[in-house]
Write a protein that holds these residues in place. Structure first.
Motif, PDB file in Angstrom:
ATOM      1  N   ILE A  38      -8.148  36.694   8.038  1.00 19.75           N
ATOM      2  CA  ILE A  38      -8.090  38.088   7.588  1.00 19.75           C
ATOM      3  C   ILE A  38      -8.496  39.018   8.737  1.00 19.75           C
ATOM      4  O   ILE A  38      -7.855  40.044   9.001  1.00 19.75           O
ATOM      5  N   MET A  39      -9.560  38.647   9.456  1.00 17.76           N
ATOM      6  CA  MET A  39     -10.003  39.451  10.594  1.00 17.76           C
ATOM      7  C   MET A  39      -8.936  39.481  11.681  1.00 17.76           C
ATOM      8  O   MET A  39      -8.711  40.525  12.317  1.00 17.76           O
ATOM      9  N   ALA A  40      -8.264  38.349  11.905  1.00 16.01           N
ATOM     10  CA  ALA A  40      -7.203  38.299  12.914  1.00 16.01           C
ATOM     11  C   ALA A  40      -6.035  39.183  12.511  1.00 16.01           C
ATOM     12  O   ALA A  40      -5.448  39.882  13.352  1.00 16.01           O
ATOM     13  N   LEU A  41      -5.702  39.179  11.226  1.00 17.58           N
ATOM     14  CA  LEU A  41      -4.604  40.022  10.747  1.00 17.58           C
ATOM     15  C   LEU A  41      -4.935  41.496  10.921  1.00 17.58           C
ATOM     16  O   LEU A  41      -4.094  42.299  11.353  1.00 17.58           O
ATOM     17  N   VAL A  42      -6.173  41.858  10.599  1.00 19.94           N
ATOM     18  CA  VAL A  42      -6.616  43.245  10.777  1.00 19.94           C
ATOM     19  C   VAL A  42      -6.583  43.619  12.254  1.00 19.94           C
ATOM     20  O   VAL A  42      -6.136  44.711  12.633  1.00 19.94           O
ATOM     21  N   GLY A  43      -7.050  42.703  13.108  1.00 19.07           N
ATOM     22  CA  GLY A  43      -7.076  42.971  14.547  1.00 19.07           C
ATOM     23  C   GLY A  43      -5.697  43.185  15.134  1.00 19.07           C
ATOM     24  O   GLY A  43      -5.489  44.081  15.965  1.00 19.07           O
ATOM     25  N   SER A  45      -3.082  44.254  13.518  1.00 14.79           N
ATOM     26  CA  SER A  45      -2.461  45.438  12.909  1.00 14.79           C
ATOM     27  C   SER A  45      -3.104  46.750  13.344  1.00 14.79           C
ATOM     28  O   SER A  45      -2.560  47.822  13.069  1.00 14.79           O
ATOM     29  N   MET A  46      -4.239  46.687  13.997  1.00  6.29           N
ATOM     30  CA  MET A  46      -4.992  47.902  14.304  1.00  6.29           C
ATOM     31  C   MET A  46      -4.441  48.623  15.543  1.00  6.29           C
ATOM     32  O   MET A  46      -4.369  48.038  16.616  1.00  6.29           O
ATOM     33  N   PRO A  47      -4.028  49.892  15.414  1.00  4.76           N
ATOM     34  CA  PRO A  47      -3.523  50.642  16.580  1.00  4.76           C
ATOM     35  C   PRO A  47      -4.637  50.859  17.608  1.00  4.76           C
ATOM     36  O   PRO A  47      -5.773  51.185  17.241  1.00  4.76           O
ATOM     37  N   ILE A  48      -4.301  50.698  18.875  1.00  7.16           N
ATOM     38  CA  ILE A  48      -5.298  50.825  19.932  1.00  7.16           C
ATOM     39  C   ILE A  48      -5.889  52.236  19.983  1.00  7.16           C
ATOM     40  O   ILE A  48      -7.098  52.405  20.128  1.00  7.16           O
ATOM     41  N   PHE A  49      -5.033  53.255  19.844  1.00  9.46           N
ATOM     42  CA  PHE A  49      -5.544  54.628  19.970  1.00  9.46           C
ATOM     43  C   PHE A  49      -6.528  54.939  18.836  1.00  9.46           C
ATOM     44  O   PHE A  49      -7.539  55.600  19.059  1.00  9.46           O
ATOM     45  N   TRP A  50      -6.252  54.441  17.616  1.00 10.47           N
ATOM     46  CA  TRP A  50      -7.164  54.683  16.492  1.00 10.47           C
ATOM     47  C   TRP A  50      -8.477  53.934  16.700  1.00 10.47           C
ATOM     48  O   TRP A  50      -9.560  54.481  16.485  1.00 10.47           O
ATOM     49  N   THR A  67      -9.256  43.518  21.382  1.00  7.34           N
ATOM     50  CA  THR A  67      -9.094  43.300  19.947  1.00  7.34           C
ATOM     51  C   THR A  67      -7.781  42.603  19.600  1.00  7.34           C
ATOM     52  O   THR A  67      -7.767  41.565  18.922  1.00  7.34           O
ATOM     53  N   ILE A  68      -6.674  43.150  20.043  1.00  9.14           N
ATOM     54  CA  ILE A  68      -5.371  42.563  19.710  1.00  9.14           C
ATOM     55  C   ILE A  68      -5.203  41.180  20.334  1.00  9.14           C
ATOM     56  O   ILE A  68      -4.772  40.237  19.642  1.00  9.14           O
ATOM     57  N   PRO A  69      -5.520  40.968  21.642  1.00  6.56           N
ATOM     58  CA  PRO A  69      -5.428  39.607  22.185  1.00  6.56           C
ATOM     59  C   PRO A  69      -6.302  38.595  21.453  1.00  6.56           C
ATOM     60  O   PRO A  69      -5.889  37.459  21.240  1.00  6.56           O
ATOM     61  N   THR A  70      -7.525  38.994  21.064  1.00  7.50           N
ATOM     62  CA  THR A  70      -8.409  38.073  20.348  1.00  7.50           C
ATOM     63  C   THR A  70      -7.777  37.633  19.039  1.00  7.50           C
ATOM     64  O   THR A  70      -7.764  36.435  18.700  1.00  7.50           O
ATOM     65  N   ALA A  71      -7.247  38.582  18.280  1.00  5.46           N
ATOM     66  CA  ALA A  71      -6.604  38.262  17.012  1.00  5.46           C
ATOM     67  C   ALA A  71      -5.375  37.380  17.222  1.00  5.46           C
ATOM     68  O   ALA A  71      -5.154  36.399  16.497  1.00  5.46           O
ATOM     69  N   THR A  72      -4.580  37.703  18.239  1.00  8.43           N
ATOM     70  CA  THR A  72      -3.354  36.935  18.513  1.00  8.43           C
ATOM     71  C   THR A  72      -3.684  35.515  18.946  1.00  8.43           C
ATOM     72  O   THR A  72      -3.092  34.546  18.439  1.00  8.43           O
ATOM     73  N   PHE A  73      -4.624  35.353  19.877  1.00  5.88           N
ATOM     74  CA  PHE A  73      -4.988  34.019  20.356  1.00  5.88           C
ATOM     75  C   PHE A  73      -5.580  33.165  19.238  1.00  5.88           C
ATOM     76  O   PHE A  73      -5.335  31.949  19.190  1.00  5.88           O
TER      77      PHE A  73
END
Length: 320
Positions: A134-139, A141-146, A190-196
């Motif tokens: 769930i945390m990976a999915l949120v990570g 999906s989260m826009p970098i600018f936000w 954030t996004i790389p952590t969720a993806t990996f």
């Protein structure tokens, strides 16, 4: 492998040529006159016309394009209108700063995500696994600018723990630099952590369900040895591929992150160049970014060949 490297290097040439051409066309579509932007609102029409002529902006698109290509082939990226300095010098001064937060964020992501992905695979369908996914999915999906704005709002404005702008200075100590890096690195990681995490879990699940893992268990090997010595090694190739893609992605994502945190890297350089209609600087910066993508992908392909010897160097399929 040498032949493969040579072939890939040859393929880079048309790729970069396409990037240069598209960038050249798009920059010419930016509204406004660079000469007027440089001289300011108080400049007269005659002054603007004179500077426009000096910059060669009155020439046809074809003439400007051929002149720019000729300069690139000679290793001359041109001279920035707004900074009155060599584009290459500007890029070389800013590039290390962008690489600093990009590579650091990737290292942080790898250190967190791979152990997390392994544990999620081992504890499949457990509460830990569900929470991690769930945390990976949120990570993802989260826009970098936000995310960047929220980090500034919470940790800088609200709590006052970390600075939100600038890079810091070694003159004030190492902690000053590190404290300025925390928020942009966290944003980029954030996004790389969720993806990996997701890729590691998926690859590990596929590997530990193979027959050779069952055979190792039947032989009485310790589970820790099976997971980390045998399963992880076979699960790494797809993870390495994604890491390479995310490294290039982190370099591009740094452009937005640097703007949010006023980090003096390629991102703020490109943003300033666009605002000032500095065509030459935009073209040079985009070309360097494209080269980073291409060479990172080449590097990842070579690592993949080393990790997975079944990959055929000629690119015609695998073989044992």
């Amino acid at each position: 492998m040498v032949k493969t490297i040579f072939q890939r290097l040859i393929q880079i040439i048309p790729t970069l040529l396409i990037v240069v051409t598209i960038t050249f066309i798009l920059t010419r579509m930016i509204p406004g006159n660079p000469a007027a932007a440089m001289l300011g609102p108080q400049a007269s029409v005659e002054e603007i016309q004179k500077l426009t002529e000096e910059l060669g902006l009155n020439d046809s698109m074809g003439q400007q394009y051929m002149r720019y290509l000729g300069d690139i082939f000679r290793g001359d990226f041109g001279r920035s209108y707004s900074y009155n300095d060599s584009v290459l010098n500007l890029i070389l001064n800013r590039l290390p700063n962008t690489l600093l937060i990009s590579i650091t964020s990737l290292i942080v992501a790898i250190m967190i995500s791979i152990p997390l992905g392994i544990l999620s695979a081992i504890k499949q369908y457990s509460i830990f696994d569900y929470v991690a996914m769930i945390m990976a999915l949120v990570g993802v999906s989260m826009p970098i600018f936000w995310l960047g704005l929220m980090l500034v709002l919470v940790f800088s404005v609200g709590l006052g723990w970390l600075p939100s702008l600038g890079m810091g200075s070694m003159d004030k100590g190492l902690w000053d630099v590190i404290s300025h890096m925390v928020l942009p690195v966290a944003c980029l990681a954030t996004i790389p952590t969720a993806t990996f995490t997701r890729i590691t879990r998926s690859s590990m699940l596929e590997t530990i369900n193979n027959d050779f893992i069952k055979a190792l268990r039947a032989r009485g090997l310790k589970e820790r040895s099976i997971i980390y010595k045998h399963a992880l090694k076979n699960a790494l190739p797809p993870v390495i591929t994604v890491i390479g893609i995310q490294l290039a992605g982190a370099f591009a994502g740094a452009i937005l992150t640097e703007t949010i945190f006023s980090w003096p890297g390629m991102g703020t350089l490109i943003t300033g160049a666009i605002e000032n209609r500095d065509y030459v600087l935009v073209q040079g910066a985009v070309l360097v970014t494209a080269m980073a993508f291409v060479f990172v992908n080449l590097f990842v392909d070579l690592i993949y060949m080393v990790v997975n010897p079944k990959v055929n160097y000629e690119g015609k399929g695998g073989g044992a």
